[in-house]
Design an enzyme around this catalytic site. Structure first.
Site, mmCIF file in Angstrom:
data_model
loop_
_atom_site.group_PDB
_atom_site.id
_atom_site.type_symbol
_atom_site.label_atom_id
_atom_site.label_comp_id
_atom_site.label_asym_id
_atom_site.label_seq_id
_atom_site.Cartn_x
_atom_site.Cartn_y
_atom_site.Cartn_z
ATOM 1 N N LYS A 91 -8.846 -4.879 4.110
ATOM 2 C CA LYS A 91 -7.601 -4.830 3.347
ATOM 3 C C LYS A 91 -7.827 -5.499 1.994
ATOM 4 O O LYS A 91 -8.780 -6.240 1.819
ATOM 5 C CB LYS A 91 -6.473 -5.547 4.112
ATOM 6 C CG LYS A 91 -6.046 -4.745 5.335
ATOM 7 C CD LYS A 91 -4.866 -5.353 6.059
ATOM 8 C CE LYS A 91 -3.693 -5.690 5.222
ATOM 9 N NZ LYS A 91 -3.144 -4.566 4.441
ATOM 10 N N GLY A 92 -6.934 -5.200 1.049
ATOM 11 C CA GLY A 92 -7.069 -5.832 -0.261
ATOM 12 C C GLY A 92 -7.453 -4.863 -1.366
ATOM 13 O O GLY A 92 -7.697 -5.287 -2.493
ATOM 14 N N GLY A 93 -7.454 -3.559 -1.041
ATOM 15 C CA GLY A 93 -7.700 -2.566 -2.091
ATOM 16 C C GLY A 93 -6.666 -2.671 -3.209
ATOM 17 O O GLY A 93 -6.924 -2.299 -4.348
ATOM 18 N N GLY A 94 -5.501 -3.192 -2.877
ATOM 19 C CA GLY A 94 -4.452 -3.425 -3.873
ATOM 20 C C GLY A 94 -4.319 -4.904 -4.219
ATOM 21 O O GLY A 94 -3.341 -5.314 -4.841
ATOM 22 N N GLU A 139 -0.857 -10.877 2.577
ATOM 23 C CA GLU A 139 -0.823 -10.014 3.770
ATOM 24 C C GLU A 139 -1.341 -10.752 4.997
ATOM 25 O O GLU A 139 -0.789 -10.616 6.093
ATOM 26 C CB GLU A 139 -1.668 -8.763 3.536
ATOM 27 C CG GLU A 139 -1.033 -7.803 2.549
ATOM 28 C CD GLU A 139 -1.905 -6.610 2.235
ATOM 29 O OE1 GLU A 139 -1.360 -5.586 1.836
ATOM 30 O OE2 GLU A 139 -3.143 -6.706 2.374
ATOM 31 N N ALA A 152 -3.694 -0.380 5.390
ATOM 32 C CA ALA A 152 -5.082 -0.854 5.469
ATOM 33 C C ALA A 152 -5.973 0.097 4.679
ATOM 34 O O ALA A 152 -5.623 1.258 4.459
ATOM 35 C CB ALA A 152 -5.553 -0.916 6.913
ATOM 36 N N GLY A 196 0.812 -1.210 0.000
ATOM 37 C CA GLY A 196 0.000 0.000 0.000
ATOM 38 C C GLY A 196 0.840 1.252 0.000
ATOM 39 O O GLY A 196 2.083 1.200 0.058
ATOM 40 N N SER A 197 0.160 2.375 -0.026
ATOM 41 C CA SER A 197 0.830 3.654 -0.243
ATOM 42 C C SER A 197 1.573 4.173 0.985
ATOM 43 O O SER A 197 2.353 5.111 0.881
ATOM 44 C CB SER A 197 -0.211 4.685 -0.682
ATOM 45 O OG SER A 197 -1.237 4.756 0.285
ATOM 46 N N THR A 198 1.334 3.601 2.162
ATOM 47 C CA THR A 198 2.041 4.047 3.364
ATOM 48 C C THR A 198 3.324 3.234 3.586
ATOM 49 O O THR A 198 4.249 3.679 4.277
ATOM 50 C CB THR A 198 1.113 3.923 4.603
ATOM 51 O OG1 THR A 198 -0.127 4.552 4.273
ATOM 52 C CG2 THR A 198 1.675 4.626 5.820
#
Ligand SMILES: O=C[C@H](O)[C@H](O)[C@H](O)COP(=O)(O)O
Length: 323
Positions: free
Chosen positions: A165-168, A174, A154, A97-99
């Site tokens: 979770k799982g947008g990506g 994970e 998340a 993810g982006s973070t």
């Protein structure tokens, strides 16, 4: 540690890291110049974004919002690493993810000496690239089924630390790395901090499915109450998103009543034949770190405690909270 609001416009130092995994978060895809001071990095974003704007990219207010969000992600990631990734931790899971690029960035800042004795386990293509490009030692969960700490992003986190979770589309790996970890910690910006799941993340629960079973599964997910469930389609390819494991993803939004009992929802979805993994992570996190717009960090812990550390408190915290 300075607040994003008072960031200096100084983009001269540091290395460039990739910054985003999810489609639809395009404002965050610019390369990020990193230093040990989060304020410098927020400023670097501003410079980056300003140069993008000159090329016809988004408006000043949109770019300012993106800068604040990036600053919040960085604060969450840096604080979580400072609290949970300690010198004696040798096997470390890196989420998606982006973070997460900021997580890797902070780990690199801990120095070559400590990192030369560690192995890093990725949750997918993005985190593998981050590990390799940062010069860290790559391992896999089949070699290291016991992980000291995994830090992950998340899509949304509720008051009991249940997560979507799982947008990506990374949630299978994970979850394996979350279960394998003695300590699983979540990092995100303030937009992901909710009381009930589904409040801000409207796309629904990501469900990784065996490709040949998707049509039947869509029917079954509709029958479980998610009438708007859809097969996730790729953005720059004809056809569906294919996960790192060669599977498809169904996105299944539910009513608030279902999200109020995420464990039952998880169980019901997981029982459907053809489901590989469900993007509901129920009571797995030891703590969740949210960077806020004002430069503070909110920490929610699995014992129900919640604290918001302001700038000075983050800087002076100095304490390790991990096992
Ligand atoms: O599959 C992706 C992961 O679960 C990510 O951690 C989650 O989607 C959050 O990603 P982002 O920080 O890019 O919104």
């Amino acid at each position: 540690m300075s607040s994003p609001a008072i960031a200096r416009l100084d983009a001269s130092k540091g290395s460039s890291i990739p910054n985003n995994s999810n489609p639809g978060d395009a404002t965050a895809t610019a390369n990020v110049t990193t230093s040990t001071n989060p304020a410098d990095n927020v400023a670097a974003h501003a410079v980056n974004i300003a140069s993008q704007e000159a090329k016809g990219a988004p408006s000043a207010s949109a770019t300012q919002a993106a800068t604040v969000i990036e600053g919040a992600k960085q604060l969450a990631a840096y604080t979580a690493v400072d609290h949970h990734i300690l010198p004696h931790h040798k096997v470390i899971g890196i989420g998606s993810g982006s973070t997460v690029p900021y997580v890797v960035d902070r780990i690199v800042q801990q120095g070559k000496e400590v990192n030369s004795g560690r192995v890093f386990i990725p949750t997918g293509f993005q985190s593998k690239e981050l590990i390799v490009k940062a010069g860290l030692i790559l391992g896999d969960v089949d070699q290291y089924p016991n992980i000291d700490v995994t830090v992950d992003g998340a899509d949304e986190v509720d008051s009991d630390l249940n997560c979507i979770k799982g947008g990506g589309a990374c949630h299978l790996r994970e979850k394996v790395l979350a279960e394998a970890a003695e300590t699983w910690v979540v990092v995100a910006d303030y937009r992901k901090n909710s009381k009930v799941l589904g409040t801000t993340y409207k796309q629904g629960v990501p469900i990784e499915v065996a490709p040949f079973a998707y049509a039947k599964l869509l029917q079954n997910v509709h029958r479980l109450g998610s009438e708007k469930a859809v097969l996730r389609m790729a953005k720059a390819k004809a056809g569906p998103v294919v996960t790192d494991n060669g599977n498809f993803v169904i996105d299944a939004p539910f009513d608030e009543s279902k999200y109020k009992d995420p464990h039952s929802l998880l169980t019901n979805l997981k029982m459907l034949t053809g489901v590989v993994e469900v993007g509901l992570f129920c009571r797995m996190a030891k703590a969740a770190y949210f960077g806020n717009q004002d430069g503070s960090v909110t920490i929610k812990r699995d014992n129900g405690e919640e604290a918001t550390l302001r700038e000075e408190e983050i800087k002076n915290y100095g304490g390790a909270t991990s096992t």
